[in-house]
Scaffold this motif. Structure first.
Motif, PDB file in Angstrom:
ATOM      1  N   CYS A  43      42.049 147.508  -0.504  1.00  0.00           N
ATOM      2  CA  CYS A  43      41.582 146.414   0.516  1.00  0.00           C
ATOM      3  C   CYS A  43      41.956 145.118  -0.260  1.00  0.00           C
ATOM      4  N   LEU A  44      42.777 144.553   0.594  1.00  0.00           N
ATOM      5  CA  LEU A  44      43.339 143.091   0.253  1.00  0.00           C
ATOM      6  C   LEU A  44      42.559 142.042   0.861  1.00  0.00           C
ATOM      7  N   GLY A  45      41.808 142.386   2.058  1.00  0.00           N
ATOM      8  CA  GLY A  45      41.238 141.556   2.993  1.00  0.00           C
ATOM      9  C   GLY A  45      42.392 141.247   4.115  1.00  0.00           C
ATOM     10  N   LEU A  46      43.321 141.778   4.182  1.00  0.00           N
ATOM     11  CA  LEU A  46      44.399 141.786   5.231  1.00  0.00           C
ATOM     12  C   LEU A  46      44.480 142.585   6.178  1.00  0.00           C
ATOM     13  N   CYS A  47      43.386 143.192   6.538  1.00  0.00           N
ATOM     14  CA  CYS A  47      43.181 144.256   7.350  1.00  0.00           C
ATOM     15  C   CYS A  47      43.474 143.750   9.043  1.00  0.00           C
ATOM     16  N   GLN A  76      50.659 143.880  -1.743  1.00  0.00           N
ATOM     17  CA  GLN A  76      50.813 142.422  -2.663  1.00  0.00           C
ATOM     18  C   GLN A  76      51.711 142.913  -3.781  1.00  0.00           C
ATOM     19  N   VAL A 125      51.693 138.068  -0.675  1.00  0.00           N
ATOM     20  CA  VAL A 125      51.084 139.040   0.133  1.00  0.00           C
ATOM     21  C   VAL A 125      51.982 139.303   1.184  1.00  0.00           C
ATOM     22  N   SER A 166      45.596 133.742   3.749  1.00  0.00           N
ATOM     23  CA  SER A 166      46.465 134.513   3.418  1.00  0.00           C
ATOM     24  C   SER A 166      46.909 135.586   4.126  1.00  0.00           C
ATOM     25  N   GLU A 197      33.941 141.466  -1.640  1.00  0.00           N
ATOM     26  CA  GLU A 197      34.384 142.171  -0.206  1.00  0.00           C
ATOM     27  C   GLU A 197      35.179 143.131  -0.304  1.00  0.00           C
ATOM     28  N   THR A 218      37.312 144.355   6.311  1.00  0.00           N
ATOM     29  CA  THR A 218      36.201 143.118   6.260  1.00  0.00           C
ATOM     30  C   THR A 218      37.423 142.160   5.688  1.00  0.00           C
ATOM     31  N   PHE A 219      36.924 140.984   6.099  1.00  0.00           N
ATOM     32  CA  PHE A 219      37.693 139.689   5.712  1.00  0.00           C
ATOM     33  C   PHE A 219      37.162 138.543   5.971  1.00  0.00           C
ATOM     34  N   ARG A 248      36.471 136.270   2.587  1.00  0.00           N
ATOM     35  CA  ARG A 248      37.919 135.845   2.358  1.00  0.00           C
ATOM     36  C   ARG A 248      38.334 134.805   3.065  1.00  0.00           C
ATOM     37  N   TYR A 251      41.575 138.826  -4.203  1.00  0.00           N
ATOM     38  CA  TYR A 251      41.804 137.618  -3.514  1.00  0.00           C
ATOM     39  C   TYR A 251      42.315 136.315  -4.246  1.00  0.00           C
TER      40      TYR A 251
END
Lengths: 158, 516
Positions: A122-126, A133, A138, B10, B182, B187-188, B191, B225
């Motif tokens: 998980c890069l939070g780019l879901c 990355q 990214v 991002s 996170e 989930t973001f 972020r 992040y």
């Protein structure tokens, strides 16, 4: 390549600068990996001595965290997301393509030293899965085609 | 001079926003046009990113998704005067996806320059802190309690009760820890807050410190992040410079210091006691509770550990009052939750609404169904330890208790949609694999059971001895549920059993007998 003496000086400087922080070990390990790309085995005893920990404790922390590495990385590191959202958008197919294209598996480096491949969860780019990355860059909605184009561009500007 | 906004979030960058911004500047230069490009947080309508907004006297007009190749045609169409173009979307704030939301925590994101303190203050920033500085700690805590705010990380524990415990535990040193690890797939929202409105988090933590007498704060940020790291560090530096952090905050004589500490790729460090171990420089092993962190936490001192969204919701509560926040929502789920729509969905993004919307409304009215156009077969809500919901459960309202009642998890509000090409047995096996990879190793069921779980599911998938292996998998899940110190081992059975129960055919289970 940095020799042993330079590594030791670099590491010592980082330790000296950071050891006063509460919970200093992780900032020190990050400092070393940021500078050298990895955490050389030979600096474990220096860290242990300066922080009054056993070498086993220091080794235990380094080996616990997936991000810390004890071998030098390729010139660039590809972090490919394997988590659920990226899987929902074809990460498995992408993963197979990438491994085939680079000729390596996770935690390996290409023979020419250009790329290391690491899994990331998980890069939070879901919202733009599948994602990856490469060092600090990214990429979202990655396809086999766009991956090939990115690698080509990365190799060209290297 | 025309002002344009192009997001530096991002996810927008991952879709090419930096290149688009450069192309826009270049093209304007070549055409002799006087423009200014500002970088903002994202509005969270990610299928439209990279989005370019043009400031007009009618408001901001949106164009998107813009790629570099579209830039010349946009200028040809006179888009800086709001000219028509296939990518024209109209006023950003009139977009239905946006208009139907209640953005309390996300009020500023996409509107301001994230690291501009002037923008923050001009948009109601630091009003909560101003009020808090004039109150007693007990009064600040009362506002938070009255708001009904519950931990937005996922455990949903009443925030006011946690703060009250720390307030009433005497100690020379107390800490405010922001859990910014996170780690849940899908989930973001954390972020986006850290990248898009870092000051709201800083303000929330400062208010927390003042409320309970904690002079030191740490933001434990996942290393994955880097953009958030940069934005936070820049905002913290500016906040210090302007007297919003440090000694004598805004002339009050009160102290609050704040720094970011990076994690190192361990999902378990999102568990609060593992997080504290990590901050102390150790392996992220989970601690027993009691003692609660509120009584004996970081370095043994009274500590508040709160999620980013929980802390980011504090300023508005102290600005407009606890009652204001509480009046949104339903039942015991008060206020709003920034839901994150992800995975195989046509309109992925950030949807902040009062509790009460159903999953179906979110998936279809906001989400537009799957990205592929195929039926949505399963949805995992609440991250990798959340249950998979089949279509028959889509009418469940997005509320903590409603989800708990069906053995599902609302959690941090992440929603990952899968179309009908998903193999749910594979997803169940992945749940075990993830547990294996991320286990801290303390508890035997999690440390070893995860590997055994992968093996048993593989046996089932390959058709070996289902009559023995399916009950064995259930028994293993029972052991994990009841024999784990934390939710990693304890809740891995949620996705596994929900997959097994709702999608037995993917496991090769046909008759009733096999599914026992």
């Amino acid at each position: 390549m940095t020799d042993s003496g330079t590594i030791q000086t670099t590491v010592q400087e980082i330790i000296t600068n950071l050891k006063g922080l509460p919970g200093a070990l992780l900032p020190i390990l990050h400092g070393i990996q940021d500078k050298l790309g990895y955490i050389p085995a030979e600096c474990v005893s220096d860290i242990a001595r300066e922080l009054d920990l056993s070498r086993a404790e220091v080794h235990g922390v380094i080996s616990f965290y997936h991000y810390f590495r004890d071998t030098p990385p390729g010139r660039k590191t590809i972090h490919l997301c394997r988590a659920e959202s990226c899987q929902a958008m074809g990460a498995q197919v992408l993963e197979e393509h990438i491994k085939g294209r680079l000729g390596i598996d996770y935690h390996q480096t290409t023979a020419d030293g250009a790329f290391s491949l690491e899994p990331v969860y998980c890069l939070g780019l879901c919202a733009c899965s599948p994602s990856m990355q490469i060092d600090e860059e990214v990429y979202g909605r990655v396809t086999s085609e766009s991956f090939d184009a990115i690698i080509k561009e990365t190799e060209a500007s290297a | 001079m025309t002002t344009l906004y192009i997001s530096c979030d991002s996810a927008a960058v991952a879709l090419g926003a930096d290149r688009v911004a450069a192309a826009v500047v270049r093209e304007a230069g070549q055409r002799g046009l006087d423009i200014q490009v500002r970088r903002n947080g994202s509005r969270g309508l990610f299928w439209l990113e990279p989005m370019v907004e043009v400031v007009t006297d009618k408001g901001r007009l949106a164009y998107g998704p813009v790629q570099v190749k579209d830039v010349p045609t946009l200028f040809d169409a006179g888009f800086i005067e709001g000219g028509n173009h296939p990518l024209a979307l109209g006023l950003t704030e009139e977009l239905p996806y946006f208009k139907k939301q209640q953005r309390l925590t996300f009020a500023r994101i996409g509107i301001t320059d994230p690291v501009s303190l002037d923008d923050y203050v001009a948009h109601e920033g630091y009003r909560g802190l101003k009020n808090a500085l004039a109150m007693s700690g007990a009064d600040i805590v009362k506002h938070v309690t009255d708001s009904g705010l519950r931990g937005r990380g996922g455990a949903a524990f009443p925030t006011g009760i946690k703060w009250n415990t720390v307030l009433n535990t005497p100690s020379e040193q107390k800490y405010i820890l922001c859990n910014a690890d996170e780690g849940d797939s899908g989930t973001f929202s954390d972020r986006m807050v850290m990248e898009g409105d870092p000051y709201v988090l800083i303000e929330g933590m400062t208010i927390a410190g003042i409320a309970v007498g904690a002079t030191q704060g740490y933001i434990y940020l996942r290393v994955e992040y880097p953009h958030a790291h940069r934005a936070l560090n820049e905002a913290i530096a500016r906040a210090y410079k302007a007297g919003y952090l440090g000694d004598n905050i805004q002339g009050s004589g009160k102290t609050f210091n704040l720094e970011v500490r990076l994690g190192a790729g361990a999902y378990i460090c999102g568990e609060e006691t593992s997080l504290m171990e990590s901050l102390e420089g150790k392996r992220g092993l989970v601690r027993f509770k009691p003692p609660l962190p509120a009584v004996s936490g970081l370095f043994g001192k009274p500590t508040i550990v709160n999620n980013v969204i929980s802390l980011a919701s504090v300023p508005i509560i102290l600005d407009k009052g606890g009652d204001y926040y509480r009046d949104f929502g339903m039942g015991r789920s008060r206020g709003t939750l920034p839901l994150q729509l992800a995975g195989n969905i046509k309109h992925p993004g950030l949807v902040e609404v009062a509790f009460g919307l159903t999953l179906r409304e979110l998936l279809y009215d906001f989400g537009g169904g799957s990205a592929t156009g195929r039926p949505i077969k399963a949805v995992q809500v609440g991250g990798p330890l959340g249950a998979y919901l089949p279509e028959s459960q889509f009418d469940t309202p997005l509320d903590y208790e409603a989800f708990a009642a069906i053995w599902a998890v609302l959690g941090h509000g992440g929603i990952v949609a899968f179309d009908d090409t998903v193999d749910m047995a594979q997803m169940a096996r992945y749940s075990m694999e993830f547990c294996k990879i991320e286990s801290c190793g303390k508890c035997t069921p999690c440390r070893i059971g995860s590997t055994r779980g992968m093996e048993v599911i593989t046996d089932i998938m390959e058709g070996r001895d289902l009559n023995k292996n399916v009950p064995l998998l259930r028994d293993l899940c029972n052991t994990l549920l009841n024999g784990s110190l934390c939710a990693l081992g304890g809740m891995t059975p949620y996705p596994v059993l929900s997959a097994l129960n709702h999608f037995p055919e993917d496991f090769g289970i046909t008759g009733q007998a096999d599914a026992a």
